[in-house]
Design an enzyme around this catalytic site. Structure first.
Site, mmCIF file in Angstrom:
data_model
loop_
_atom_site.group_PDB
_atom_site.id
_atom_site.type_symbol
_atom_site.label_atom_id
_atom_site.label_comp_id
_atom_site.label_asym_id
_atom_site.label_seq_id
_atom_site.Cartn_x
_atom_site.Cartn_y
_atom_site.Cartn_z
ATOM 1 N N HIS A 160 1.024 -1.443 0.412
ATOM 2 C CA HIS A 160 -0.048 -0.188 -0.301
ATOM 3 C C HIS A 160 1.014 1.009 0.007
ATOM 4 O O HIS A 160 1.802 1.008 0.309
ATOM 5 C CB HIS A 160 -0.878 -0.409 0.771
ATOM 6 C CG HIS A 160 -1.882 -0.976 0.916
ATOM 7 N ND1 HIS A 160 -2.825 -0.912 -0.017
ATOM 8 C CD2 HIS A 160 -2.166 -2.003 1.853
ATOM 9 C CE1 HIS A 160 -3.497 -1.737 0.254
ATOM 10 N NE2 HIS A 160 -3.994 -2.699 1.033
ATOM 11 N N CYS A 174 -0.268 2.423 -5.007
ATOM 12 C CA CYS A 174 -1.124 3.088 -5.518
ATOM 13 C C CYS A 174 -0.076 4.012 -5.645
ATOM 14 O O CYS A 174 0.680 4.609 -4.231
ATOM 15 C CB CYS A 174 -1.899 2.349 -4.329
ATOM 16 S SG CYS A 174 -3.723 4.162 -4.756
#
Length: 753
Positions: A409, A458
Site C-alpha cells: 500500500h 497506489c
C-alpha cells in the site's frame, strides 16, 4: 534455432560432456557472459556446482536450461563452445541435434490384401539414412531402408508395432511407434469399418486426450493425443489458439520449458473427410501467468477494495515475448550493486495483498543474476522498515548502484511518495509511513553511481494527510530513475490466484529487466509492452521519471580494483543478513538419528526440515516434529510439520533448493525473523512406535540455532541519529567503529550460527 528445440537425449548427452572441471560448464558460463542477458552470478555458479552431490544433479543441464530460458540460439552456443575449444560438444551439436523427425508414422488398419504405407521423414545434415523395425526385428529388404515402408498385399504376418530409426554416422533418432492391424470386412462401406469405430458414425475416433499438468521451468513438457481414422488422421497443435506449425504429430514435446509456454494447448485431428478437436490441456509453469486469471483492482491506499474483471481475450497472450535488440558496447561500471526489496502484504488494518510475495521473489532472482546483493523482506512494520533502509544505506558508497523496490500500500501527496508499513493505522498520515524522497536524499550523500526506485503501489491522494513533507535538498546528480507501477492518482493491479499472485508491473518488468540497455530505455519498453496489452490498456500505465544522463544499465559489470577493501566490507555486511544455521544431527536414546536442515525463502523467512537418517529395526514408524518456538516469530501451527513444502505454506521455495532427501521430510516455515530478539530455540519431538506396542513413545530434545538470516540485524530496535560521516572515503577500519549500524556488532557471529 533455439536451444529449447533440442530433444532430451541430446541435452542429456551435452550436459554430460559439460559436467567436468577442465573444459566444461563453468568455462561455458564464462564464455556466454559476453552477452549480459546470459550472465550468471557467482552465487548461482556455486549453487549449481553443489548439484554434483546428488544422484541426478547436473550443473551442465542447469546451465543449458538457463540459456534456453533466455532464448539462447544454437549458433551462439556453438560460438561459445568453439571459444572454449570443446570439440566433442561441437560435433554433437552439428550432427545429432539437427536430426529432426518431421513426419511420424501413424497407426493404421486395413483388410487382408490391402495396402498400408508407413511414412517417416526427417530433416538434418546431408546423408540421412532410414531403417525400419517390426518390434525388435530389423526389416532387411529394400523397403526397410526408405522413408516409406509399403506393406502390400497386407497379410497377417504384417500385424505388429513398427518403428523407424534415422541415422547420420554414429548419431541416430527413433520415430514413434505405429501399430498395424488387420480389419475384418463386415459389409460396411470402404470409408470406415464398424470394427474400427464401434458405435461411431464420425469416421474419426479420439482414443487419447492431452492432459493438464504443472511443469517446472527447465523441464520437458510432453503432451499426447491420438485418434483412429481411415484415412489416417493428421495432427496440428495449438497454443492459446495460435497454431504451432512445427508440431504436426500426435505427441508434443517441448524441452527446457519457460514461463512463455504456459497456457492452453489443443490438438486438431483431421483427414480428408472428418475433423475433431481434443479437450484443452492447461499447462502451468512456475508462478502463474496472467492470461488465465481474473484481474483484481487493488487500491493500495485508503479504503482499499477489490473489483474483479474478466480479462480473457480470444487468442491474445498479453505477455508475448518481444525480440531483444543486439547489446551495445559497455561504457560504464559499478563499484558494487545493492538492492533492498520490501513486500508488504499482511496488513493489520487494511486490505491484505497477494502479489508482493511472488513479485519480490521473482525480482530477487533476476537481480541476483546481474550480481546485485539483494536483501528481500516481507511484512515489515514502521520500525523495521526504517531500520532496513538504514542498513541498506550502509551498503552504499561512491559509484555503487542502489535499487529500492517496494510492493504494498502507498500514496502520493504533493509530489512525495509514501510507503505504508503493515502496522499503519486505519487513517494513516506521513508520520506513519516512509517518504521515498527522504531515502533518495540519504542515498545521494553516499555519492552512488545510480539510484533506482521501483514503486509498485497506489499513487492516489491521501485525504487524511494534509501535511506537506519537505525532504532534504536533492543534489543535481543526473543518476536518478523512478519507475512507478501506475500513474499519479491511480490504482495498481495484481493477478489474484489460488496459489501465487503476480503484480502487473512485475509481470511485464521481469521480461525486460535483464536487458543490456540504459535503465530508462528498458523501463520505456516495459511501458510500451503494458500499453500494447489489451487487458492493461486504460487501467494501468507505468510512469517513468528520470534525470539519468549516462547510459547506465542494471547489467553493468562491477569493477572493484580501486576499492577492493570497501567491496570486501560490503560483502561481509551483506553476508551477515544471509547466514543460515548449519545442519544439526540429533541422536536420541532409542537409537534414532535425525537431521535438521535449513533453507531461506526470503531474508526474513526460513524453512526448517527434519528427516530420519537411522532407526533401529524394531521401530516400525517414527517422525521428528518441531514445537515450542519463541513468540517473536510467526508460525502457522496448522501448516507446521508438513510432508510437502506446499502444505507448509512455501509456495515459492522449490524442493530442488534443498538437499535431495532419500527419505521423507517434515517442513515448517518460520516468518518474521526480523522480530527475533534472542537466539532461535525450539524443541524436536520424536514420536516412534515399536513393533510390539500399540501406542507411541515420545522423546524431546531442545535445539538452539543462533540468530539466522536477517535476525542478526535487530531491525526491531530503533536506530540512533545518524553519526556516520557522509564522506565517500571507505575503509575496513572505519567500519569497526561505526555506531549507527548493527552490522559491526554482528560481524563476530557470521560464522557461528
Amino acid at each position: 534455432m533455439s536451444i529449447e528445440t533440442l530433444n532430451d537425449e541430446v541435452l542429456n548427452r551435452l550436459a554430460k560432456m559439460l559436467d567436468n572441471s577442465t573444459c566444461g560448464w563453468r568455462q561455458l558460463a564464462t564464455a556466454v557472459s559476453e552477452q549480459p542477458k546470459f550472465r550468471c552470478s557467482e552465487s548461482e555458479l556455486t549453487s549449481w556446482s553443489l548439484q554434483v552431490l546428488t544422484a541426478a544433479g547436473s550443473p551442465g543441464r542447469t546451465l543449458l536450461s538457463r540459456l534456453a530460458e533466455r532464448s539462447c540460439s544454437l549458433d551462439f552456443l556453438l560460438h561459445c563452445l568453439k571459444k572454449i575449444d570443446h570439440q566433442e560438444a561441437m560435433q554433437l551439436l552439428t550432427t545429432a541435434e539437427l536430426i529432426r523427425i518431421t513426419v511420424q508414422p501413424q497407426s493404421q488398419q486395413s483388410t487382408v490384401g490391402g495396402r498400408v504405407v508407413l511414412t517417416c521423414r526427417a530433416s538434418g545434415p546431408p546423408g540421412l539414412s532410414y531403417q525400419w523395425f517390426r518390434g525388435k526385428a530389423e526389416i532387411l529388404d529394400e523397403a526397410g531402408s526408405t522413408p516409406e515402408l509399403v506393406l502390400c498385399p497386407l497379410a497377417p504376418v504384417h500385424q505388429g508395432h513398427y518403428i523407424c530409426r534415422v541415422n547420420h554416422g554414429e548419431n541416430c533418432i527413433f520415430s514413434q511407434w505405429a501399430h498395424v492391424r488387420l480389419a475384418h470386412p463386415s459389409g460396411s462401406s470402404s470409408g470406415c469399418s464398424s470394427s474400427l469405430f464401434p458405435g461411431s458414425v464420425s469416421g474419426l475416433h479420439i482414443t487419447y486426450q492431452p492432459r493438464s499438468q504443472s511443469v517446472s521451468e527447465g523441464d520437458t513438457l510432453f503432451l499426447e493425443c491420438n485418434a483412429e481414422a481411415n484415412p489416417p488422421a493428421q495432427y496440428e497443435w495449438y497454443h492459446n489458439m495460435a497454431p504451432m506449425p512445427q508440431h504436426k504429430t500426435p505427441s508434443l514435446k517441448i524441452p527446457c520449458v519457460t514461463t512463455a509456454h504456459r497456457g492452453q494447448y489443443k490438438c486438431k485431428m483431421f483427414n480428408l473427410y472428418h475433423e475433431a478437436w481434443s479437450d484443452p490441456a492447461t499447462i502451468t509453469i512456475g508462478p502463474s501467468s496472467i492470461t488465465d486469471a481474473s484481474w483484481v483492482e487493488v487500491d493500495r491506499g485508503l479504503d482499499s477494495q477489490e473489483i474483479r474483471r474478466s480479462t480473457m481475450g480470444p487468442g491474445i497472450h498479453p505477455l508475448e515475448e518481444m525480440a531483444n535488440p543486439p547489446p551495445l558496447a559497455k561504457r560504464f561500471y559499478a563499484t558494487d550493486k545493492v538492492a533492498l526489496l520490501i513486500g508488504n502484504l499482511n496488513y493489520l488494518h487494511h486490505t491484505q495483498l497477494c502479489a508482493p510475495m511472488a513479485d519480490v521473489h521473482e525480482l530477487t532472482n533476476l537481480l541476483r543474476q546481474m550480481d546485485f546483493k539483494v536483501v528481500s523482506l516481507l511484512d515489515l512494520n514502521w520500525q523495521e522498515m526504517h531500520s532496513a533502509v538504514t542498513e541498506f544505506l550502509l551498503l552504499l558508497d561512491k559509484g555503487v548502484y542502489g535499487l529500492l523496490y517496494f510492493a504494498g500500500h502507498g500514496y502520493e501527496n504533493y509530489g512525495n511518495s509514501f510507503m505504508v508499513p503493515i502496522d499503519a493505522p486505519a487513517s494513516y498520515t506521513s508520520e506513519h509511513c516512509l517518504c521515498v524522497q527522504n531515502i533518495l536524499t540519504r542515498m545521494q550523500e553516499k555519492e552512488t553511481g545510480l539510484n533506482v526506485f521501483l514503486l509498485d503501489m497506489c499513487r492516489k491522494r491521501n485525504l487524511n494527510d494534509d501535511i506537506i513533507v519537505q525532504p532534504g535538498l536533492l543534489k543535481v546528480t543526473a543518476n536518478i530513475v523512478f519507475g512507478y507501477a501506475t500513474c499519479v492518482d491511480a490504482e495498481a493491479y495484481e493477478v489474484k490466484r489460488e496459489d501465487v499472485s503476480n503484480g502487473i508491473f512485475i509481470s511485464f518488468l521481469k521480461r525486460r529487466v535483464c536487458e543490456d540497455e540504459k535503465v530508462t530505455v528498458m523501463l520505456d519498453r516495459v511501458a510500451e509492452d503494458m500499453g500494447r496489452c489489451q487487458i492493461t490498456r486504460g487501467r494501468q500505465a507505468l510512469e517513468l521519471r528520470s534525470n539519468l544522463s549516462e547510459r547506465r544499465s542494471l547489467t553493468d559489470q562491477i569493477q572493484t580494483s580501486d576499492c577492493s577493501a570497501a567491496y570486501s566490507a560490503r560483502n561481509l555486511q551483506w553476508a551477515v543478513a544471509h547466514v543460515l544455521p548449519k545442519s544439526h544431527y540429533l541422536q536420541f536414546d532409542c537409537g534414532v538419528k535425525v537431521q535438521l536442515g535449513f533453507a531461506a525463502e526470503f531474508s526474513n523467512i526460513m524453512v526448517i526440515y527434519s528427516r530420519i537418517l537411522e532407526k533401529p529395526t524394531e521401530i516400525v514408524s517414527c517422525s521428528a516434529q518441531f514445537t515450542d518456538f519463541p513468540e517473536d516469530v510467526d508460525i502457522d501451527l496448522k501448516k507446521s510439520n508438513q510432508e510437502t513444502l506446499l502444505e507448509a505454506g512455501s509456495l515459492l521455495l522449490i524442493k530442488e533448493n534443498l538437499p535431495s532427501p532419500e527419505v521423507p521430510s517434515l517442513y515448517t516455515r518460520i516468518q518474521g525473523l526480523q522480530r527475533l530478539r534472542r537466539e532461535l530455540t525450539f524443541t524436536v519431538c520424536l514420536h516412534y512406535t515399536y513393533s510390539n506396542m500399540d501406542h507411541d513413545v515420545e522423546e524431546r530434545q531442545p535445539v538452539t540455532v543462533g540468530k539466522p538470516l536477517v535476525s542478526k540485524l535487530n531491525l526491531h530496535e530503533p536506530r540512533p541519529p545518524r553519526v556516520c560521516s557522509t564522506s565517500s572515503s571507505f575503509s575496513l577500519d572505519s567500519l569497526s567503529v561505526t555506531e549507527c549500524s548493527s552490522f559491526a556488532e554482528a560481524f563476530t557471529s557470521v560464522g557461528s550460527a
